[in-house]
Design a protein around this motif. Structure first.
Motif: not given
Length: 148
Positions: A105-109, A113-114, A132-133
């Motif tokens: 989920s971090k890579d997808l987020g 964002l890019v 990123k909470d």
């Protein structure tokens, strides 16, 4: 295809053409019951993409869930829904071309964002604040600095 207005399962195709990136067929349909026109997209069925969440659990990728998050981030901004759909299409194309069946989920987020940074600064900060909470103003400030 059920009509989103009256629920009638009968419709006719009025127009059919490939999407801009060529990964789907866009069809304009007309309900045979109420006459309302609506758009559907036909995409190639492939292996489902699995999202690995930060807690280690996994779930199937849901395009609509990503669309809802982006629509919230882009609310009241000069961004057309078609631009959001193209953003999602580009992410899906990149993942398919990389032959990835799983993504964190971090890579997808980060991929989102890019693309959002190029599209709209406010939408970028809104999405980043949830993704990123952010816990305080300093984290917001750091995200804004990253845009410069």
């Amino acid at each position: 295809m059920r009509c989103p207005s009256c629920g009638n399962p009968e419709s006719k195709v009025v127009d059919s053409r490939p999407s801009e990136d060529g990964t789907a067929i866009r069809r304009r349909r007309e309900c045979l019951e109420c006459g309302r026109r609506f758009t559907t997209y036909e995409r190639l069925g492939d292996n489902p993409l699995i999202i690995i969440k930060t807690d280690g659990s996994s779930e199937a990728y849901d395009r609509q869930k990503l669309m809802r998050g982006l629509l919230s981030a882009c609310a009241k901004r000069p961004i057309a829904p078609e631009q959001i759909a193209l953003l999602i299409d580009s992410i899906e194309t990149e993942l398919r071309n990389a032959s990835r069946n799983e993504i964190s989920s971090k890579d997808l987020g980060d991929m989102v964002l890019v693309r959002l940074a190029k599209l709209d600064d406010v939408a970028y900060v809104r999405f980043a604040s949830v993704y990123k909470d952010f816990q305080n103003v300093e984290e917001f400030a750091a995200a804004l600095e990253g845009l410069r």
